[in-house]
Motif scaffolding. Structure first.
Motif, PDB file in Angstrom:
ATOM      1  N   ALA A 285      -2.896 -30.555 -10.587  1.00  0.00           N
ATOM      2  CA  ALA A 285      -1.719 -30.211  -9.786  1.00  0.00           C
ATOM      3  C   ALA A 285      -1.954 -28.853  -9.136  1.00  0.00           C
ATOM      4  O   ALA A 285      -2.712 -28.019  -9.633  1.00  0.00           O
ATOM      5  N   LYS A 286      -1.286 -28.634  -8.013  1.00  0.00           N
ATOM      6  CA  LYS A 286      -1.419 -27.361  -7.297  1.00  0.00           C
ATOM      7  C   LYS A 286      -0.042 -26.828  -6.931  1.00  0.00           C
ATOM      8  O   LYS A 286       0.806 -27.570  -6.434  1.00  0.00           O
ATOM      9  N   ASP A 287       0.166 -25.557  -7.191  1.00  0.00           N
ATOM     10  CA  ASP A 287       1.360 -24.849  -6.723  1.00  0.00           C
ATOM     11  C   ASP A 287       0.902 -23.625  -5.954  1.00  0.00           C
ATOM     12  O   ASP A 287       0.175 -22.777  -6.484  1.00  0.00           O
ATOM     13  N   SER A 288       1.300 -23.531  -4.704  1.00  0.00           N
ATOM     14  CA  SER A 288       0.990 -22.349  -3.907  1.00  0.00           C
ATOM     15  C   SER A 288       2.014 -21.255  -4.200  1.00  0.00           C
ATOM     16  O   SER A 288       3.176 -21.546  -4.487  1.00  0.00           O
ATOM     17  N   PHE A 289       1.580 -20.012  -4.138  1.00  0.00           N
ATOM     18  CA  PHE A 289       2.511 -18.914  -4.369  1.00  0.00           C
ATOM     19  C   PHE A 289       2.278 -17.793  -3.369  1.00  0.00           C
ATOM     20  O   PHE A 289       1.192 -17.654  -2.792  1.00  0.00           O
ATOM     21  N   SER A 290       3.305 -17.008  -3.176  1.00  0.00           N
ATOM     22  CA  SER A 290       3.180 -15.755  -2.429  1.00  0.00           C
ATOM     23  C   SER A 290       3.897 -14.674  -3.218  1.00  0.00           C
ATOM     24  O   SER A 290       4.955 -14.921  -3.809  1.00  0.00           O
ATOM     25  N   ILE A 291       3.290 -13.512  -3.257  1.00  0.00           N
ATOM     26  CA  ILE A 291       3.869 -12.351  -3.937  1.00  0.00           C
ATOM     27  C   ILE A 291       3.933 -11.218  -2.916  1.00  0.00           C
ATOM     28  O   ILE A 291       2.894 -10.796  -2.390  1.00  0.00           O
ATOM     29  N   THR A 292       5.127 -10.748  -2.608  1.00  0.00           N
ATOM     30  CA  THR A 292       5.272  -9.619  -1.702  1.00  0.00           C
ATOM     31  C   THR A 292       5.653  -8.390  -2.511  1.00  0.00           C
ATOM     32  O   THR A 292       6.675  -8.376  -3.205  1.00  0.00           O
ATOM     33  N   ILE A 293       4.794  -7.396  -2.462  1.00  0.00           N
ATOM     34  CA  ILE A 293       5.020  -6.134  -3.163  1.00  0.00           C
ATOM     35  C   ILE A 293       5.649  -5.156  -2.171  1.00  0.00           C
ATOM     36  O   ILE A 293       5.057  -4.838  -1.136  1.00  0.00           O
ATOM     37  N   HIS A 294       6.865  -4.703  -2.493  1.00  0.00           N
ATOM     38  CA  HIS A 294       7.573  -3.771  -1.613  1.00  0.00           C
ATOM     39  C   HIS A 294       7.470  -2.345  -2.157  1.00  0.00           C
ATOM     40  O   HIS A 294       7.759  -2.100  -3.336  1.00  0.00           O
ATOM     41  N   GLY A 295       7.048  -1.428  -1.312  1.00  0.00           N
ATOM     42  CA  GLY A 295       6.976  -0.019  -1.676  1.00  0.00           C
ATOM     43  C   GLY A 295       7.682   0.839  -0.632  1.00  0.00           C
ATOM     44  O   GLY A 295       8.702   0.430  -0.071  1.00  0.00           O
ATOM     45  N   ARG A 296       7.135   2.012  -0.348  1.00  0.00           N
ATOM     46  CA  ARG A 296       7.674   2.882   0.699  1.00  0.00           C
ATOM     47  C   ARG A 296       6.502   3.496   1.428  1.00  0.00           C
ATOM     48  O   ARG A 296       5.665   4.196   0.845  1.00  0.00           O
ATOM     49  N   GLY A 297       6.417   3.208   2.717  1.00  0.00           N
ATOM     50  CA  GLY A 297       5.274   3.626   3.503  1.00  0.00           C
ATOM     51  C   GLY A 297       5.316   5.088   3.905  1.00  0.00           C
ATOM     52  O   GLY A 297       6.320   5.784   3.725  1.00  0.00           O
ATOM     53  N   GLY A 298       4.221   5.558   4.463  1.00  0.00           N
ATOM     54  CA  GLY A 298       4.136   6.930   4.938  1.00  0.00           C
ATOM     55  C   GLY A 298       2.709   7.296   5.285  1.00  0.00           C
ATOM     56  O   GLY A 298       1.836   6.417   5.434  1.00  0.00           O
ATOM     57  N   HIS A 299       2.450   8.582   5.386  1.00  0.00           N
ATOM     58  CA  HIS A 299       1.134   9.058   5.796  1.00  0.00           C
ATOM     59  C   HIS A 299       0.146   8.951   4.637  1.00  0.00           C
ATOM     60  O   HIS A 299       0.447   9.299   3.497  1.00  0.00           O
ATOM     61  N   GLY A 300      -1.062   8.456   4.952  1.00  0.00           N
ATOM     62  CA  GLY A 300      -2.079   8.302   3.927  1.00  0.00           C
ATOM     63  C   GLY A 300      -2.528   9.623   3.328  1.00  0.00           C
ATOM     64  O   GLY A 300      -3.096   9.651   2.229  1.00  0.00           O
ATOM     65  N   ALA A 301      -2.278  10.744   4.018  1.00  0.00           N
ATOM     66  CA  ALA A 301      -2.666  12.055   3.511  1.00  0.00           C
ATOM     67  C   ALA A 301      -1.647  12.629   2.538  1.00  0.00           C
ATOM     68  O   ALA A 301      -1.906  13.655   1.896  1.00  0.00           O
ATOM     69  N   ALA A 302      -0.490  11.958   2.431  1.00  0.00           N
ATOM     70  CA  ALA A 302       0.566  12.441   1.528  1.00  0.00           C
ATOM     71  C   ALA A 302       1.075  11.298   0.658  1.00  0.00           C
ATOM     72  O   ALA A 302       2.240  10.902   0.738  1.00  0.00           O
TER      73      ALA A 302
END
Length: 388
Positions: free
Chosen positions: A182-199
């Motif tokens: 059997a097959k079950d497809s899944f999606s996982i969305t991880i929510h964070g808070r974006g910003g500058h990669g230097a900080a």
């Protein structure tokens, strides 16, 4: 009729069909050129076409000579988004598309089965030749069932096959009970808070959390599923981020879970949700988990084992294959009528490339063996009413 005789009488026609199908691979629900080819070749045999009401795919009926059970023989017709090497014979004329799973061979085998059955004057019961679209997306079988075809033809049982480059040419895999997962497809969305990669301290980085989730969910199989049970969890895509100096707000993972038992399936899905949520929280993120596209396992009917075994023995060397974690939407037919799915050897040698590889190539005789197997299964099942 042995393979040498089939090659002598029908080999050129079967190979011509396969070569034409191989040159026009199309993705699921887009198989219009393929469907036109099927209608042309099957229509030329004088078979009755059965309306499906679908954009692609086709079905034909050979009326029986007696009161035998109606047998449905199925082949899948879609290709894959794979680029075929240009030097291959009969190379794909559709860039970025290839019959890298051998569905061209399956179609040719079903066409060959029609030739064989017509050549012997038919079968005791009706035989329906079903060319099914969209197997690779695992929703084509359900679309066929939704048309009411099985009710209209009063289907008594169904047979299908898949070529296996892991098995040598001339072998037929016959296994009762569970065969494909059997097959079950899944999606996982991880929510964070974006910003500058230097900080990064000003952000909540969903990419780091997603990496932890990917690693953590692998413990489900090793620590939650019993050692003698079977499951596979694969993360197959990661989507998140575009620039090298920005942390994104969200990352989405997609993949699939493969199981055989309903209890294991429920456990895997529950733990996947728990681990994704808990692991994301440990990094200050949240996780949104969704499941879709459930495909049941392929379970071969015990009532068809006798007919399937006799057909296989008349075709080639019979082996009992291991269960595989690959999924197949033929499982939808297994839940509708007694059904049986064969594995058909297609390897020319021990170095044969696997399914879905751009280097995949089936042995030239594969469709001949497939034709003999499907025709034999229809005859055996119709004769004994599908009983073992």
């Amino acid at each position: 009729m042995d393979i040498l005789e089939i090659r002598e009488r029908y080999g050129k026609d079967i190979e011509a069909f396969r070569a034409a199908a191989h040159r026009c691979p199309e993705l699921g629900t887009e198989e219009r050129e393929t469907t036109a080819l099927i209608r042309q070749r099957m229509g030329a045999l004088g078979l009755e076409e059965l309306a499906l009401g679908l954009a692609t795919g086709a079905a034909f009926r050979l009326r029986g000579t007696g009161a035998g059970k109606t047998v449905v023989l199925r082949a899948d017709i879609d290709g894959l988004p794979v680029t075929e090497p240009a030097e291959n014979p009969d190379c794909s004329a559709h860039p970025g598309r290839m019959h890298a799973c051998g569905h061209d061979v399956h179609m040719a085998a079903l066409y060959g089965a029609a030739l064989l059955l017509l050549g012997r004057g038919g079968a005791p019961g009706d035989v329906v030749f079903l060319f099914q679209p969209a197997e690779e997306t695992t929703d084509g079988a359900e679309s066929v069932i939704a048309t009411g075809l099985f009710e209209r033809v009063q289907a008594g049982c169904a047979f299908g096959l898949h070529n296996m480059p892991s098995m040598p040419i001339g072998t037929v895999g016959v296994r009762e009970g569970a065969l494909m997962a059997a097959k079950d497809s899944f999606s996982i969305t991880i929510h964070g808070r974006g910003g500058h990669g230097a900080a990064p301290e000003q952000c909540v980085d969903p990419i780091v959390a997603a990496a932890a989730v990917i690693s953590a969910i692998q413990t489900i199989v090793s620590r939650n599923v019993a050692p003698l049970d079977t499951a596979v969890i694969s993360v197959c895509s990661i989507h998140g981020g575009h620039a090298d100096n920005r942390i994104e707000d969200a990352v989405t993972l997609t993949g699939s879970c493969r199981t055989f038992r309903r209890e294991t399936r429920a456990l895997v899905m529950e733990r996947l949700g728990q681990i994704a949520a808990g692991c994301a929280a440990a990094y200050g993120c949240t996780a949104e988990v969704a499941f879709s596209d459930e495909t049941p396992p392929v379970v071969n009917a015990a009532s068809l084992l006798g007919a399937a075994t006799r057909a296989a023995e008349a075709t080639g060397r019979v082996v009992r294959p291991d269960m595989v974690m690959i999924s197949e939407d033929f499982s939808a037919y297994c839940e509708r009528v007694p059904a049986f799915f064969f594995f058909l050897g297609s390897a020319a040698d021990e170095n044969a490339a696997p399914l879905h590889s751009a280097q995949y190539r089936a042995h030239p005789d594969t469709a001949l063996y497939g034709a003999a197997l499907l025709a034999g299964a229809a005859l055996e099942a119709a004769r004994d009413g599908g009983e073992s």
